[in-house]
Design an enzyme around this catalytic site. Structure first.
Site, PDB file in Angstrom:
ATOM      1  N   PHE A  80       1.022  -1.196  -0.046  1.00 32.38           N
ATOM      2  CA  PHE A  80       0.129  -0.017  -0.022  1.00 32.38           C
ATOM      3  C   PHE A  80       0.970   1.160   0.013  1.00 32.38           C
ATOM      4  CE2 PHE A  80      -2.697   3.161   2.208  1.00 32.38           C
ATOM      5  CZ  PHE A  80      -3.512   3.330   1.333  1.00 32.38           C
TER       6      PHE A  80
ATOM      7  N   SER B 239      -7.858   7.752   6.389  1.00 34.37           N
ATOM      8  CA  SER B 239      -7.407   6.301   6.874  1.00 34.37           C
ATOM      9  C   SER B 239      -7.365   5.346   5.750  1.00 34.37           C
ATOM     10  CB  SER B 239      -8.603   5.773   7.992  1.00 34.37           C
ATOM     11  OG  SER B 239      -9.687   5.111   7.171  1.00 34.37           O
ATOM     12  N   LYS B 240      -6.704   4.449   5.900  1.00 41.08           N
ATOM     13  CA  LYS B 240      -6.376   3.297   4.750  1.00 41.08           C
ATOM     14  C   LYS B 240      -7.807   2.580   4.450  1.00 41.08           C
ATOM     15  CE  LYS B 240      -3.623  -0.649   4.138  1.00 41.08           C
ATOM     16  NZ  LYS B 240      -2.539  -1.546   4.403  1.00 41.08           N
ATOM     17  N   ARG B 241      -8.371   2.298   5.412  1.00 39.91           N
ATOM     18  CA  ARG B 241      -9.549   1.576   5.490  1.00 39.91           C
ATOM     19  C   ARG B 241     -10.785   2.518   4.754  1.00 39.91           C
ATOM     20  NH1 ARG B 241     -12.913   0.353   9.355  1.00 39.91           N
ATOM     21  NH2 ARG B 241     -11.746   1.727  10.811  1.00 39.91           N
ATOM     22  N   LYS B 242     -10.870   3.454   5.310  1.00 39.46           N
ATOM     23  CA  LYS B 242     -12.195   4.387   4.775  1.00 39.46           C
ATOM     24  C   LYS B 242     -12.114   5.125   3.581  1.00 39.46           C
ATOM     25  CE  LYS B 242     -13.321   5.308   9.585  1.00 39.46           C
ATOM     26  NZ  LYS B 242     -13.395   6.591  10.469  1.00 39.46           N
TER      27      LYS B 242
END
Ligand code: GLU
Length: 549
Positions: free
Chosen positions: A46, A294-297
């Site tokens: 990432f 955020s990486k997730r969101k």
């Protein structure tokens, strides 16, 4: 404890010596003010905006001081490593204009201070870890996960600080005999740094961005070598930044909390530490407040987001520079045409707290940046993007090269240029109106005009259309047509006496606009017609008439 013996027992086969290593890493021969910076990503698959943001700063600092900017791959965490991630980092950064003077490359590496992949430096770390053992500043720890959990539980019961430190650092107190026994029994071990501080001791440092920082000194016996013999980040970066001669170490503010550990390690090694510069997190607006990206969101945190949507690298760079240095925008205002490489970057103009990342602003900047490119350059760029991400559009561009170039150029000169073009995917969508293959009618005809009138307008228009009319002659014809059919020649006439007319010339040209571009909001109609040509024009008008019947 005989620490020399302990060092020998822990590293029985390590022949490399400190002297041999230091000889391979002589101090760099650079002018006094030269900065040596590095990007040190972990190949987790990432690669994010934070990496790029840091990379631009590192690159500028090194370039403008005639220093060195190098790439080091921090791949000591095998669990997190993703195959192909290193290539992705290198290619991803290159796409956005990041070039390294030295370091890991796809083919191998360049530069005399390598290896630049930490996984290839295992012995080096071990040699320095052995030095700490010799000095009595590191020791093996055989604690299992369960042992650590047990220590933690006791600390919680007693309401003491949790962690491996001081009296709680169980294996600090092992004897050489016990260690030998454990080793002989094949027990796995890690090497821990022995934190030696006085009660209440503080660590202080001058951060390049944040100024003077004072924090409690490190009291944790942190792990420096893992059971597989590879170092942790804490230890590896200390060794590497020393050997590789880093002068300014830029990294995210998430490392501030462990900074005292790193300072303690530099001190224990007897080395001077580089100037640490902790950059601010990239934040995003949410409701009234803001939060960390955020990486997730947030897909927009990943660099791939910009590449796959076809943002021009210059636009992304231009935007990140506005976030990176508080005086960049002012500089740009005074130097609208200058290459951003001419901007002199300064560490003390970097923000200390959450830098707000705003996609809308990026889009705005992107529009301006694309205006500076020629239509040819835009075509080449969008085509290259499409070949990778939108094969169908690539085919259309190839087939309609001249049309595309002309369409990309409509309305871009003059005082108030149109800012239609933002990024590849948006351009693909936006420019669909111009190509025979993708043209469709997406917007409604003006409500003021009846279907019957629309049909009449279009058939009369087609009858009288002459490709060689200039813009004025063409519009006069539209105006005449409007009048002939009972529409006002000027909107203000209609506004004054609406009962006298069916509508005004704007409504008539609106019908033509929809028939020819499919949209209410499209670039200059006369130019569009010049680009698509008579044949396509009559095809569109005839189809539109059919569609209205
Ligand atoms: N490998 C660390 C990371 O990816 C680098 C931090 C640093 O620049 O020292 O977060």
């Amino acid at each position: 404890m005989d620490t020399l013996k302990l060092a020998q027992i822990l590293f029985p086969n390590l022949d490399l010596t400190v002297a041999e290593i230091e000889e391979k890493y002589p101090p760099r021969q650079l002018p006094a003010e030269a900065m040596v910076t590095r990007l040190a990503p972990s190949p987790t698959g990432f690669i994010h905006l934070g990496n790029l943001y840091g990379a631009y700063a590192d690159m500028k600092l090194a370039n403008q001081s005639k220093g060195v900017f190098y790439l080091r791959i921090e791949d000591t965490d095998e669990k997190r490593e993703v195959p192909g991630a290193i290539e992705e980092i290198i290619n991803g950064l290159k796409y956005f204009g990041v070039n390294f003077d030295e370091g890991a490359t796809i083919e191998g590496e360049k530069g005399a201070y390598g290896p630049y992949r930490q996984s290839e430096r295992k012995e080096i770390y071990q040699v320095y870890a052995r030095e700490l053992v010799k000095k009595g500043l590191a020791y093996p720890c055989f604690c299992t996960e369960e042992d650590l959990a047990e220590i933690r539980k006791q600390q919680e019961v007693l309401k003491e600080q949790t962690g491996y430190y001081g009296k709680w650092a169980r294996d600090r107190f092992l004897t050489l005999e016990q260690i030998e026994q454990y080793l002989a029994a094949g027990k796995p071990w890690v090497l821990r740094f022995k934190a030696m501080i006085k009660e209440g001791e503080m660590a202080s440092i001058e951060d390049g961005i944040r100024g003077s920082l004072v924090m409690p000194a490190n009291d944790m016996d942190l792990v420096i070598l893992k059971t597989n013999g590879l170092p942790t980040y804490h230890f590896a970066h200390v060794v590497d930044d020393h050997l590789m001669g880093t002068t300014h170490l830029l990294r995210g503010e998430e490392w501030l909390s462990t900074l005292p550990m790193h300072l303690a390690l530099f001190k224990a090694m007897g080395w001077e530490h580089p100037i640490y510069c902790h950059t601010a997190h990239l934040m995003k607006k949410e409701g009234e407040g803001k939060r960390k990206l955020s990486k997730r969101k947030d897909p927009e945190l990943g660099l791939n987001y910009y590449r796959s949507l076809g943002y021009h690298p210059l636009a992304v760079k231009e935007y990140l520079l506005t976030i990176l240095n508080s005086n960049y925008e002012e500089w740009r205002l005074n130097n609208p045409e200058a290459d951003n490489d001419e901007f002199v970057f300064s560490i003390d103009k970097m923000g200390r707290s959450g830098a707000l990342f705003d996609l809308e602003k990026l889009n705005d900047i992107s529009q301006t940046v694309l205006l500076k490119l020629s239509a040819e350059e835009i075509y080449d760029f969008v085509l290259a993007w499409a070949k990778e991400y939108d094969e169908e559009y690539a085919q259309i561009l190839l087939k309609n090269e001249q049309i595309a170039k002309k369409a990309f150029d409509i309305g871009r000169s003059g005082d108030k240029p149109r800012k239609d073009l933002i990024y590849g995917a948006q351009i693909a969508k936006f420019s669909a109106y111009i190509f025979p293959e993708t043209f469709t009618i997406t917007d409604p005809y003006p409500a003021e005009v009846t279907k019957e009138d629309a049909v009449t307008i279009l058939s009369e228009y087609l009858k009288n259309y002459d490709y060689s009319d200039d813009n004025d002659a063409w519009f006069n014809k539209v105006r005449n047509l409007a009048q002939d059919l009972g529409f006002a020649a000027k909107p203000k006439d209609f506004k004054k006496n609406p009962e006298l007319y069916k509508g005004h010339v704007g409504h008539v040209s609106g019908v033509i606009r929809i028939a020819l571009t499919g949209r209410t909001n499209a670039p200059d109609l006369w130019e569009v017609q010049q680009i698509i040509g008579v044949e396509e024009l009559s095809r569109r008008i005839k189809n539109a008439i059919e569609g209205l019947k």
